[in-house]
Design a protein around this motif. Structure first.
Motif, mmCIF file in Angstrom:
data_model
loop_
_atom_site.group_PDB
_atom_site.id
_atom_site.type_symbol
_atom_site.label_atom_id
_atom_site.label_comp_id
_atom_site.label_asym_id
_atom_site.label_seq_id
_atom_site.Cartn_x
_atom_site.Cartn_y
_atom_site.Cartn_z
ATOM 1 N N ARG A 51 40.897 36.738 46.497
ATOM 2 C CA ARG A 51 41.516 37.173 45.245
ATOM 3 C C ARG A 51 41.492 36.077 44.191
ATOM 4 O O ARG A 51 41.254 36.349 43.004
ATOM 5 C CB ARG A 51 42.945 37.643 45.509
ATOM 6 C CG ARG A 51 43.008 38.895 46.359
ATOM 7 C CD ARG A 51 44.437 39.351 46.621
ATOM 8 N NE ARG A 51 45.053 39.881 45.414
ATOM 9 C CZ ARG A 51 46.258 40.455 45.386
ATOM 10 N NH1 ARG A 51 46.963 40.544 46.512
ATOM 11 N NH2 ARG A 51 46.752 40.922 44.257
ATOM 12 N N ARG A 52 41.719 34.831 44.594
ATOM 13 C CA ARG A 52 41.661 33.730 43.641
ATOM 14 C C ARG A 52 40.246 33.572 43.084
ATOM 15 O O ARG A 52 40.062 33.314 41.884
ATOM 16 C CB ARG A 52 42.118 32.434 44.300
ATOM 17 C CG ARG A 52 43.629 32.335 44.501
ATOM 18 C CD ARG A 52 43.987 31.101 45.316
ATOM 19 N NE ARG A 52 45.420 30.986 45.499
ATOM 20 C CZ ARG A 52 46.235 30.276 44.737
ATOM 21 N NH1 ARG A 52 45.734 29.615 43.693
ATOM 22 N NH2 ARG A 52 47.519 30.218 44.985
ATOM 23 N N MET A 53 39.229 33.732 43.942
ATOM 24 C CA MET A 53 37.850 33.634 43.462
ATOM 25 C C MET A 53 37.528 34.757 42.485
ATOM 26 O O MET A 53 36.875 34.544 41.453
ATOM 27 C CB MET A 53 36.880 33.649 44.641
ATOM 28 C CG MET A 53 36.911 32.399 45.498
ATOM 29 S SD MET A 53 35.668 32.419 46.837
ATOM 30 C CE MET A 53 34.133 32.285 45.887
ATOM 31 N N MET A 54 37.991 35.963 42.782
ATOM 32 C CA MET A 54 37.725 37.077 41.876
ATOM 33 C C MET A 54 38.453 36.886 40.551
ATOM 34 O O MET A 54 37.891 37.145 39.486
ATOM 35 C CB MET A 54 38.116 38.389 42.548
ATOM 36 C CG MET A 54 37.213 38.731 43.733
ATOM 37 S SD MET A 54 37.654 40.282 44.553
ATOM 38 C CE MET A 54 37.204 41.479 43.290
ATOM 39 N N MET A 56 20.401 35.985 35.111
ATOM 40 C CA MET A 56 21.492 36.326 36.019
ATOM 41 C C MET A 56 21.743 35.175 36.978
ATOM 42 O O MET A 56 20.795 34.567 37.487
ATOM 43 C CB MET A 56 21.136 37.599 36.803
ATOM 44 C CG MET A 56 22.187 37.986 37.853
ATOM 45 S SD MET A 56 21.692 39.426 38.805
ATOM 46 C CE MET A 56 21.798 40.686 37.545
ATOM 47 N N ASP A 57 23.030 34.871 37.205
ATOM 48 C CA ASP A 57 23.375 33.861 38.195
ATOM 49 C C ASP A 57 22.899 34.290 39.575
ATOM 50 O O ASP A 57 22.745 35.476 39.865
ATOM 51 C CB ASP A 57 24.897 33.669 38.254
ATOM 52 C CG ASP A 57 25.443 33.027 36.994
ATOM 53 O OD1 ASP A 57 24.640 32.508 36.207
ATOM 54 O OD2 ASP A 57 26.665 33.063 36.800
ATOM 55 N N GLY A 58 22.675 33.292 40.450
ATOM 56 C CA GLY A 58 22.397 33.617 41.832
ATOM 57 C C GLY A 58 23.649 34.143 42.517
ATOM 58 O O GLY A 58 24.776 33.792 42.151
ATOM 59 N N PHE A 59 23.458 35.011 43.503
ATOM 60 C CA PHE A 59 24.573 35.570 44.268
ATOM 61 C C PHE A 59 24.459 35.159 45.720
ATOM 62 O O PHE A 59 23.359 35.082 46.284
ATOM 63 C CB PHE A 59 24.578 37.099 44.176
ATOM 64 C CG PHE A 59 25.242 37.638 42.949
ATOM 65 C CD1 PHE A 59 26.620 37.826 42.913
ATOM 66 C CD2 PHE A 59 24.486 37.959 41.825
ATOM 67 C CE1 PHE A 59 27.230 38.322 41.775
ATOM 68 C CE2 PHE A 59 25.091 38.456 40.686
ATOM 69 C CZ PHE A 59 26.472 38.642 40.661
ATOM 70 N N ASP A 60 25.619 34.919 46.333
ATOM 71 C CA ASP A 60 25.719 34.679 47.763
ATOM 72 C C ASP A 60 26.527 35.824 48.354
ATOM 73 O O ASP A 60 27.738 35.926 48.125
ATOM 74 C CB ASP A 60 26.397 33.340 48.042
ATOM 75 C CG ASP A 60 25.588 32.171 47.501
ATOM 76 O OD1 ASP A 60 24.368 32.132 47.749
ATOM 77 O OD2 ASP A 60 26.171 31.304 46.818
ATOM 78 N N ARG A 109 34.567 27.531 43.554
ATOM 79 C CA ARG A 109 33.635 27.785 42.454
ATOM 80 C C ARG A 109 32.318 27.075 42.722
ATOM 81 O O ARG A 109 32.260 26.080 43.446
ATOM 82 C CB ARG A 109 34.213 27.277 41.122
ATOM 83 C CG ARG A 109 35.613 27.773 40.791
ATOM 84 C CD ARG A 109 36.228 26.972 39.660
ATOM 85 N NE ARG A 109 37.642 27.246 39.468
ATOM 86 C CZ ARG A 109 38.143 28.080 38.579
ATOM 87 N NH1 ARG A 109 37.325 28.722 37.759
ATOM 88 N NH2 ARG A 109 39.451 28.259 38.475
ATOM 89 N N HIS A 110 31.277 27.601 42.076
ATOM 90 C CA HIS A 110 29.940 26.989 42.132
ATOM 91 C C HIS A 110 29.420 26.918 40.701
ATOM 92 O O HIS A 110 29.676 27.821 39.899
ATOM 93 C CB HIS A 110 29.016 27.847 43.007
ATOM 94 C CG HIS A 110 27.726 27.189 43.366
ATOM 95 N ND1 HIS A 110 26.678 27.056 42.471
ATOM 96 C CD2 HIS A 110 27.309 26.632 44.532
ATOM 97 C CE1 HIS A 110 25.675 26.444 43.070
ATOM 98 N NE2 HIS A 110 26.028 26.173 44.319
ATOM 99 N N PRO A 111 28.684 25.873 40.352
ATOM 100 C CA PRO A 111 28.249 25.752 38.947
ATOM 101 C C PRO A 111 27.284 26.831 38.490
ATOM 102 O O PRO A 111 27.198 27.107 37.283
ATOM 103 C CB PRO A 111 27.589 24.362 38.898
ATOM 104 C CG PRO A 111 27.271 24.018 40.305
ATOM 105 C CD PRO A 111 28.327 24.666 41.146
ATOM 106 N N SER A 112 26.565 27.471 39.416
ATOM 107 C CA SER A 112 25.548 28.431 38.967
ATOM 108 C C SER A 112 25.459 29.691 39.825
ATOM 109 O O SER A 112 24.550 30.495 39.643
ATOM 110 C CB SER A 112 24.167 27.759 38.956
ATOM 111 O OG SER A 112 23.811 27.320 40.261
ATOM 112 N N GLY A 129 27.993 25.227 48.978
ATOM 113 C CA GLY A 129 28.143 24.383 47.795
ATOM 114 C C GLY A 129 29.283 24.745 46.883
ATOM 115 O O GLY A 129 29.367 24.246 45.743
ATOM 116 N N TYR A 130 30.205 25.599 47.349
ATOM 117 C CA TYR A 130 31.373 25.942 46.542
ATOM 118 C C TYR A 130 32.449 24.882 46.748
ATOM 119 O O TYR A 130 32.664 24.403 47.868
ATOM 120 C CB TYR A 130 31.906 27.321 46.932
ATOM 121 C CG TYR A 130 30.979 28.440 46.496
ATOM 122 C CD1 TYR A 130 31.256 29.195 45.351
ATOM 123 C CD2 TYR A 130 29.817 28.717 47.211
ATOM 124 C CE1 TYR A 130 30.396 30.204 44.948
ATOM 125 C CE2 TYR A 130 28.953 29.719 46.810
ATOM 126 C CZ TYR A 130 29.250 30.454 45.681
ATOM 127 O OH TYR A 130 28.386 31.450 45.274
#
Length: 310
Positions: A61-64, A1-5, A34-37, A25-26
Motif C-alpha cells: 500500500r505504501r508503494m502504491m 514507459m518505465d520498466g515494470f517488475d 522506490r526505484h529511479p526508473s 534495486g528498490y
C-alpha cells in the motif's frame, strides 16, 4: 514507459518480499520502496498463509500510494471480501461460508487483523483493487485472460474495473454468470472432462473436471497435455483432442500477459512466448518469490526472471 517488475503471489511472506525488492534495486525511502526508473506490478494474493500479513499489505500500500507500484486483485482478496460480507438473503450467514476449511485458509489474516477497525480498513482497500489491467503493451490478471469472461464483466463494472458489492453477491450463487466469470479470471479456466473420464488427485479424490493451461490452443493439444496437473496425475487423462467449442487459447500476436495463482515449481520460465506465470509457491517450504523484469519486449525471456528463495 518505465520498466515494470511483475511480482507474483506473496501470501503474507514479508521477508522474501523485502529481499526481492532489494535484489531488484528498490530502496526504502520516505516510507516506501522506490526505484529511479522502474515500478512494481503486483499480481494479487497478498494475504493468507504467511506470518507477515500486515507487513505485506503495508509495503504494497505504501508503494502504491507513492506511485512506485500498481496491483490487481487475487482470489484470496476476493475470498476475503466474500468471507466478511453478510448474505443479504440469509441472515447471520456470509457470502463465503465460514466452514472449518474456509476459516483455516483465512486464519493468518484473521489473527493479524483481530482489531475490527484495522480489518475493515484492509478490506476497504481490497475493494479498490482492479480485477485486471490492460495496456496496448501488456496485460495483467490473477489467473486467466479469458475474453468472454472479461467482456461479460466489463459491461457490469465501473471504468476502474473494481469489484462491486452487487457483483460479489451475484457470484455467491454457483453456476451464475457472475460466479463463472469471476471464478475463471481469478481461479482459472476449469471444464468438465469427457463423459466417463476422471482422475484421482493427490488427496485421493476422484475428479471429473480439470483446470486448463488456458493459453494453449485446444485444437492442437490433448486433455493430458493441457490439464494443470502433475505429470503422473495427468497421465490418467486421454490423449484425445479437446472440443473445438472450448473458448481458450492465447494468440502469439497478443501482448504479453502476466499472471499468478498456479503454485508452480522448478526453474522460472515463460509458459508461452507471451505468457508468464509468476507464482512459484513462496508459501511452501523451498518455494520462491518471483519477479519478471519487463522492458517492453513482446517475446518474454527466461533470463529476465529474478527470484529469492524462502
Amino acid at each position: 514507459m518505465d520498466g515494470f517488475d511483475f511480482i507474483g503471489d506473496i501470501h503474507g511472506h514479508a521477508e522474501p518480499l523485502r529481499a526481492l525488492l532489494r535484489k531488484l534495486g528498490y530502496v526504502e525511502r520516505g516510507g516506501a520502496y522506490r526505484h529511479p526508473s522502474r515500478r512494481v506490478f503486483f499480481l494479487g494474493d497478498f494475504i493468507d498463509r504467511g506470518p507477515g500479513q500486515r507487513e505485506v499489505l503495508d509495503i504494497v500500500r505504501r508503494m502504491m500510494d507513492a506511485g512506485s507500484a500498481l496491483a490487481v486483485m487475487g482470489n484470496h482478496e476476493f475470498n476475503a471480501l466474500a468471507f466478511h460480507t453478510e448474505h443479504p438473503e440469509q441472515p447471520g450467514q456470509h457470502l463465503r461460508p465460514r466452514t472449518d476449511k474456509n476459516t483455516e485458509q483465512h486464519q493468518a489474516f484473521l489473527d493479524a487483523y483481530a482489531e475490527e477497525l484495522e480489518r475493515s480498513n484492509a478490506l476497504e482497500w481490497f475493494w479498490e483493487l482492479p480485477l485486471w489491467f490492460e495496456l496496448e503493451e501488456f496485460r495483467v490478471v490473477h489467473a486467466s485472460w479469458h475474453p468472454p469472461s472479461l467482456a461479460w464483466l466489463r459491461r457490469r463494472l465501473p471504468p476502474e474495473l473494481t469489484l462491486t458489492r452487487e457483483l460479489l453477491i451475484e457470484s455467491a450463487t454457483p453456476g451464475s454468470p457472475a460466479y463463472e466469470a469471476l471464478e475463471t479470471i481469478l481461479k482459472g479456466v476449469e471444464t468438465p472432462l469427457p463423459p466417463g473420464v476422471s482422475f484421482t488427485d493427490h488427496a485421493g479424490h476422484v475428479r471429473h473436471r480439470a483446470r486448463l493451461k488456458w493459453w494453449q490452443n485446444p485444437r492442437t493439444t490433448s486433455w493430458r497435455k493441457i490439464a494443470f496437473l502433475p505429470p503422473d496425475t495427468a497421465a490418467q487423462l486421454p490423449e484425445e483432442p479437446l472440443p473445438e467449442s472450448l473458448e481458450i487459447g492465447y494468440g502469439e500476436d497478443e501482448p504479453p500477459v502476466f499472471i499468478g495463482h498456479y503454485w508452480l515449481s522448478g526453474p522460472p520460465q515463460p509458459q508461452a512466448p507471451n505468457v508468464a506465470c509468476l507464482d512459484y509457491s513462496v508459501a511452501r517450504p523451498g518455494g520462491k518469490l518471483v519477479a519478471y523484469r519487463w522492458d517492453g519486449e513482446s517475446q518474454l525471456e527466461t533470463g529476465n526472471y529474478v527470484w529469492v528463495e524462502r
